[in-house]
Design a protein around this motif. Structure first.
Motif, short mmCIF file in Angstrom:
data_model
loop_
_atom_site.label_atom_id
_atom_site.label_comp_id
_atom_site.label_asym_id
_atom_site.label_seq_id
_atom_site.Cartn_x
_atom_site.Cartn_y
_atom_site.Cartn_z
N PHE A 80 5.12 -5.64 -0.71
CA PHE A 80 3.79 -5.34 -0.18
C PHE A 80 3.23 -6.45 0.71
CE2 PHE A 80 4.27 -2.97 -4.09
CZ PHE A 80 3.86 -1.71 -3.71
N ASP A 81 2.34 -6.00 1.58
CA ASP A 81 1.55 -6.91 2.41
C ASP A 81 0.12 -7.01 1.89
OD1 ASP A 81 3.49 -7.46 4.68
OD2 ASP A 81 3.50 -5.27 4.60
N GLY A 82 -0.24 -6.10 0.99
CA GLY A 82 -1.58 -6.12 0.44
C GLY A 82 -1.70 -5.25 -0.79
N MET A 83 -2.75 -5.54 -1.56
CA MET A 83 -3.08 -4.73 -2.73
C MET A 83 -4.60 -4.57 -2.78
SD MET A 83 -2.41 -5.36 -6.83
CE MET A 83 -3.48 -6.78 -6.99
N LEU A 84 -5.03 -3.35 -3.00
CA LEU A 84 -6.44 -3.04 -3.18
C LEU A 84 -6.63 -2.50 -4.59
CD1 LEU A 84 -9.36 -2.51 -2.24
CD2 LEU A 84 -8.58 -0.31 -1.38
N HIS A 85 -7.33 -3.25 -5.41
CA HIS A 85 -7.61 -2.81 -6.79
C HIS A 85 -8.99 -2.17 -6.80
CE1 HIS A 85 -7.68 -2.63 -11.11
NE2 HIS A 85 -8.74 -3.42 -11.17
N SER A 86 -9.00 -0.85 -6.89
CA SER A 86 -10.28 -0.14 -6.95
C SER A 86 -10.35 0.77 -8.17
CB SER A 86 -10.51 0.65 -5.66
OG SER A 86 -9.50 1.63 -5.50
N ALA A 87 -9.39 0.62 -9.08
CA ALA A 87 -9.45 1.38 -10.33
C ALA A 87 -10.65 0.90 -11.13
CB ALA A 87 -8.17 1.18 -11.13
N GLY A 88 -11.32 1.82 -11.76
CA GLY A 88 -12.48 1.41 -12.54
C GLY A 88 -12.97 2.50 -13.46
N ILE A 89 -13.83 2.08 -14.32
CA ILE A 89 -14.50 2.98 -15.26
C ILE A 89 -15.98 2.93 -14.92
CG2 ILE A 89 -15.11 3.35 -17.68
CD1 ILE A 89 -12.50 1.88 -18.39
N ASP A 90 -16.62 4.05 -14.95
CA ASP A 90 -18.05 4.09 -14.66
C ASP A 90 -18.78 3.22 -15.67
OD1 ASP A 90 -20.62 4.62 -13.89
OD2 ASP A 90 -20.62 6.69 -14.57
N SER A 125 9.39 -10.98 -5.33
CA SER A 125 10.07 -9.68 -5.28
C SER A 125 9.11 -8.54 -4.95
CB SER A 125 10.77 -9.41 -6.61
OG SER A 125 9.86 -9.49 -7.69
N PHE A 126 7.79 -8.80 -4.94
CA PHE A 126 6.82 -7.73 -4.68
C PHE A 126 5.89 -7.98 -3.50
CE2 PHE A 126 7.55 -7.09 -9.33
CZ PHE A 126 8.23 -5.89 -9.20
N SER A 127 5.78 -9.22 -3.02
CA SER A 127 4.83 -9.45 -1.92
C SER A 127 5.43 -10.35 -0.85
CB SER A 127 3.53 -10.05 -2.44
OG SER A 127 3.74 -11.32 -2.99
N ASN A 128 5.09 -10.04 0.38
CA ASN A 128 5.48 -10.86 1.53
C ASN A 128 4.59 -12.09 1.61
OD1 ASN A 128 7.56 -9.19 2.61
ND2 ASN A 128 5.99 -7.77 3.31
N ASP A 129 5.07 -13.11 2.31
CA ASP A 129 4.23 -14.28 2.57
C ASP A 129 2.96 -13.84 3.28
OD1 ASP A 129 6.08 -15.99 1.45
OD2 ASP A 129 6.98 -16.56 3.37
N GLY A 130 1.84 -14.39 2.87
CA GLY A 130 0.56 -14.05 3.49
C GLY A 130 -0.06 -12.76 3.00
N ALA A 131 0.52 -12.16 1.95
CA ALA A 131 -0.04 -10.91 1.41
C ALA A 131 -1.45 -11.15 0.88
CB ALA A 131 0.86 -10.38 0.30
N SER A 132 -2.27 -10.11 0.95
CA SER A 132 -3.67 -10.20 0.55
C SER A 132 -3.97 -9.29 -0.64
CB SER A 132 -4.58 -9.77 1.70
OG SER A 132 -4.39 -10.60 2.81
N ILE A 133 -4.97 -9.71 -1.41
CA ILE A 133 -5.44 -8.90 -2.54
C ILE A 133 -6.95 -8.71 -2.38
CG2 ILE A 133 -5.86 -8.85 -5.03
CD1 ILE A 133 -3.30 -10.43 -5.40
N ILE A 134 -7.37 -7.48 -2.57
CA ILE A 134 -8.81 -7.15 -2.55
C ILE A 134 -9.13 -6.42 -3.84
CG2 ILE A 134 -10.61 -5.80 -1.43
CD1 ILE A 134 -9.04 -6.14 1.20
#
Length: 139
Positions: A80-90, A125-134
């Protein structure tokens, strides 16, 4: 080669809207959420381009869900080049109506699952250099 992003919570709300946006921008996506049916509907509605689009049903209310996601990624050799974590519970509940189990579940999905996702994501094994997380939430 298109950049690849992992999106949690992609079956509804912010995650779903983000998936649509990034797909239209040309990203390859791995979409995760609790509902395989909703993820399949989203995939079918987006499959009009050549972008690589994969779905994986996983429940982040325990760390087994994180394992399911990264086992899937390992099997498919996804980096991956990025991950967006938007899972949530109300979490829009009066505190006096929240019992301990509800609060534990809230923290598991919003915080502990996110930390476990990050811990796995940043392995070479899962992220490229410079990958971002939001991480994003509406509550």
């Amino acid at each position: 080669m298109a950049k690849r992003v992992l999106i949690t919570g992609a079956s509804s709300g912010i995650g779903k809207a983000s998936a649509k946006y990034l797909y239209n921008c040309g990203y390859d996506l791995v979409l995760s959420g609790r509902s395989e049916e909703k993820l399949s509907e989203l995939k079918n509605s987006l499959s009009y381009k050549d972008n690589d689009l994969k779905i994986i049903a996983a429940d982040l209310s325990n760390n087994d869900g994180v394992k399911v996601i990264f086992d899937f990624c390992a099997e498919n050799k996804l980096i991956f080049d990025g991950m967006l974590h938007s899972a949530g519970i109300d979490g829009n509940k009066l505190i006096k109506l929240c019992d301990g189990e509800y609060l534990k579940n809230l923290m598991q999905v919003h915080y502990f699952a996110f930390m476990e996702l990050c811990r796995n994501f940043y392995k070479k094994s899962f992220s490229n250099d410079g990958a971002s997380i939001i991480a994003i939430s509406s509550v």
